[in-house]
Scaffold this motif. Structure first.
Motif, PDB file in Angstrom:
ATOM      1  N   GLY A 133       0.681  -1.310  -0.104  1.00 25.90           N
ATOM      2  CA  GLY A 133       0.023   0.033   0.139  1.00 25.90           C
ATOM      3  C   GLY A 133       0.887   1.277  -0.009  1.00 25.90           C
ATOM      4  O   GLY A 133       1.926   1.067   0.138  1.00 25.90           O
ATOM      5  N   LEU A 134       0.160   2.361  -0.167  1.00 22.17           N
ATOM      6  CA  LEU A 134       0.886   3.656  -0.254  1.00 22.17           C
ATOM      7  C   LEU A 134       1.620   3.852   1.116  1.00 22.17           C
ATOM      8  O   LEU A 134       2.846   4.498   1.082  1.00 22.17           O
ATOM      9  N   LYS A 135       1.017   3.611   2.086  1.00 19.00           N
ATOM     10  CA  LYS A 135       1.677   4.194   3.371  1.00 19.00           C
ATOM     11  C   LYS A 135       3.037   3.206   3.521  1.00 19.00           C
ATOM     12  O   LYS A 135       4.045   3.891   3.937  1.00 19.00           O
ATOM     13  N   ASP A 136       3.109   2.173   3.001  1.00 17.54           N
ATOM     14  CA  ASP A 136       4.420   1.427   3.109  1.00 17.54           C
ATOM     15  C   ASP A 136       5.624   2.504   2.383  1.00 17.54           C
ATOM     16  O   ASP A 136       6.895   2.075   2.546  1.00 17.54           O
ATOM     17  N   TYR A 137       5.250   2.973   1.384  1.00 13.29           N
ATOM     18  CA  TYR A 137       6.108   3.761   0.555  1.00 13.29           C
ATOM     19  C   TYR A 137       6.373   5.296   1.317  1.00 13.29           C
ATOM     20  O   TYR A 137       7.209   5.780   1.006  1.00 13.29           O
ATOM     21  N   ALA A 138       5.255   5.639   1.821  1.00 13.13           N
ATOM     22  CA  ALA A 138       5.035   7.318   1.950  1.00 13.13           C
ATOM     23  C   ALA A 138       6.159   7.720   2.884  1.00 13.13           C
ATOM     24  O   ALA A 138       6.946   8.860   2.756  1.00 13.13           O
ATOM     25  N   ASP A 139       6.311   6.962   4.004  1.00 18.86           N
ATOM     26  CA  ASP A 139       7.249   7.529   5.072  1.00 18.86           C
ATOM     27  C   ASP A 139       8.658   7.552   4.602  1.00 18.86           C
ATOM     28  O   ASP A 139       9.124   8.671   4.620  1.00 18.86           O
ATOM     29  N   SER A 140       9.108   6.491   4.015  1.00 18.36           N
ATOM     30  CA  SER A 140      10.518   6.595   3.387  1.00 18.36           C
ATOM     31  C   SER A 140      10.678   7.482   2.350  1.00 18.36           C
ATOM     32  O   SER A 140      11.756   8.422   1.951  1.00 18.36           O
ATOM     33  N   PHE A 141       9.773   7.627   1.348  1.00 18.55           N
ATOM     34  CA  PHE A 141       9.879   8.558   0.122  1.00 18.55           C
ATOM     35  C   PHE A 141      10.009  10.091   0.405  1.00 18.55           C
ATOM     36  O   PHE A 141      10.664  10.715  -0.053  1.00 18.55           O
ATOM     37  N   GLU A 142       9.032  10.473   1.596  1.00 23.05           N
ATOM     38  CA  GLU A 142       8.853  11.865   2.164  1.00 23.05           C
ATOM     39  C   GLU A 142      10.527  12.243   2.641  1.00 23.05           C
ATOM     40  O   GLU A 142      10.705  13.405   2.438  1.00 23.05           O
ATOM     41  N   VAL A 143      11.099  11.133   3.372  1.00 22.91           N
ATOM     42  CA  VAL A 143      12.159  11.283   3.948  1.00 22.91           C
ATOM     43  C   VAL A 143      13.544  11.262   2.932  1.00 22.91           C
ATOM     44  O   VAL A 143      14.325  12.324   2.833  1.00 22.91           O
ATOM     45  N   ASP A 144      13.719  10.305   2.116  1.00 19.90           N
ATOM     46  CA  ASP A 144      14.686   9.962   1.299  1.00 19.90           C
ATOM     47  C   ASP A 144      14.648  10.677   0.197  1.00 19.90           C
ATOM     48  O   ASP A 144      15.749  10.694  -0.723  1.00 19.90           O
ATOM     49  N   TYR A 145      13.481  10.815  -0.469  1.00 21.84           N
ATOM     50  CA  TYR A 145      13.317  11.511  -1.649  1.00 21.84           C
ATOM     51  C   TYR A 145      12.353  12.876  -1.683  1.00 21.84           C
ATOM     52  O   TYR A 145      11.817  12.881  -0.488  1.00 21.84           O
ATOM     53  N   ASP A 146      12.442  13.601  -2.451  1.00 23.46           N
ATOM     54  CA  ASP A 146      11.351  14.781  -2.488  1.00 23.46           C
ATOM     55  C   ASP A 146       9.936  14.508  -2.986  1.00 23.46           C
ATOM     56  O   ASP A 146       9.713  14.825  -4.013  1.00 23.46           O
ATOM     57  N   PHE A 147       9.414  13.740  -2.194  1.00 25.13           N
ATOM     58  CA  PHE A 147       7.878  13.492  -2.342  1.00 25.13           C
ATOM     59  C   PHE A 147       7.140  13.981  -1.191  1.00 25.13           C
ATOM     60  O   PHE A 147       7.593  14.276  -0.047  1.00 25.13           O
ATOM     61  N   PHE A 148       5.967  14.391  -1.402  1.00 27.26           N
ATOM     62  CA  PHE A 148       4.954  14.925  -0.505  1.00 27.26           C
ATOM     63  C   PHE A 148       3.670  14.370  -0.593  1.00 27.26           C
ATOM     64  O   PHE A 148       3.032  14.360  -1.875  1.00 27.26           O
ATOM     65  N   ARG A 149       2.919  13.997   0.418  1.00 25.04           N
ATOM     66  CA  ARG A 149       1.810  13.249   0.475  1.00 25.04           C
ATOM     67  C   ARG A 149       0.532  14.282   0.580  1.00 25.04           C
ATOM     68  O   ARG A 149       0.161  15.002   1.640  1.00 25.04           O
ATOM     69  N   ILE A 150       0.042  14.725  -0.683  1.00 33.41           N
ATOM     70  CA  ILE A 150      -0.946  15.986  -0.873  1.00 33.41           C
ATOM     71  C   ILE A 150      -2.216  15.200  -0.529  1.00 33.41           C
ATOM     72  O   ILE A 150      -3.078  16.141  -0.330  1.00 33.41           O
ATOM     73  N   HIS A 151      -2.550  13.945  -0.490  1.00 28.85           N
ATOM     74  CA  HIS A 151      -3.980  13.351  -0.118  1.00 28.85           C
ATOM     75  C   HIS A 151      -3.517  11.861   0.547  1.00 28.85           C
ATOM     76  O   HIS A 151      -2.311  11.440   0.288  1.00 28.85           O
ATOM     77  N   ASP A 152      -4.463  11.581   1.137  1.00 26.52           N
ATOM     78  CA  ASP A 152      -4.422  10.109   1.742  1.00 26.52           C
ATOM     79  C   ASP A 152      -3.886   9.114   0.717  1.00 26.52           C
ATOM     80  O   ASP A 152      -3.188   7.992   0.951  1.00 26.52           O
ATOM     81  N   LYS A 153      -4.474   9.511  -0.485  1.00 21.28           N
ATOM     82  CA  LYS A 153      -4.299   8.576  -1.621  1.00 21.28           C
ATOM     83  C   LYS A 153      -3.270   9.043  -2.611  1.00 21.28           C
ATOM     84  O   LYS A 153      -2.724   8.384  -3.819  1.00 21.28           O
TER      85      LYS A 153
END
Length: 185
Positions: free
Chosen positions: A98-118
């Motif tokens: 799921g998205l949660k499995d990637y979100a935490d590390s992508f926001e810290v390790d890469y320039d990603f931002f969770r703009i919505h729960d999905k």
């Protein structure tokens, strides 16, 4: 906040002299550098992004493990407990996690931002953000993301709560709106 710079090849005598000079500046408080917990976190975050792997391997729904170059990921979208990797070449890889499995590390390790729960968006592909409409326009032409449009992922829309957080995050990168103390560099 470097005290000195050394050129390669490093000469041991110059290295020792530079370290001693830095120690003297630190001990005499003439080294004009204020280091607090927030600045240390920012420095560590930037270092982590520099050493993060450029390619990751994703367990796809079809049983394959696919190589994904992070610079090609435009955004990730949650899809019925799984996650779609939307790439700039119009490819979509459906991951079993799921998205949660990637979100935490992508926001810290890469320039990603969770703009919505999905939706987890790669900031490198953000062209504009319209806060009143909560929409994110991408630098990639929508024709290039034809499959994403068919899955109704486009336009990217931020949630109200995450939209405000996103706007505040983007302000960090707009030096005209920040004082010198708030800047990253």
């Amino acid at each position: 906040a470097a005290a000195a710079y050394l050129n390669k090849p490093i000469i041991l005598k110059e290295l020792v002299e530079s370290v001693e000079a830095a120690q003297i500046k630190l001990l005499s408080n003439t080294f004009n550098f204020e280091l607090n917990e927030a600045k240390i976190r920012q420095i560590l975050e930037q270092l982590r992004k520099q050493i993060a792997p450029k390619t990751i391997f994703v367990d796809a729904l079809n049983g394959e493990t696919k190589s994904v170059e992070m610079s090609n990921v435009v955004f990730l979208a949650a899809h019925h407990g799984m996650c779609d990797f939307v790439l700039k070449d119009n490819t979509i890889i459906r991951a079993v996690k799921g998205l949660k499995d990637y979100a935490d590390s992508f926001e810290v390790d890469y320039d990603f931002f969770r703009i919505h729960d999905k939706i987890l968006c790669n900031l490198g592909y953000v062209d504009t953000y319209h806060h009143k409409k909560l929409t994110v326009k991408l630098k990639v032409k929508e024709e290039m993301l034809e499959k994403a449009a068919k899955l109704k992922y486009l336009p990217l829309v931020a949630s109200k709560r995450r939209g405000s957080d996103f706007l505040n995050y983007l302000k960090k990168y707009n030096p005209a709106k920040l004082s010198w103390n708030d800047r990253w560099f």
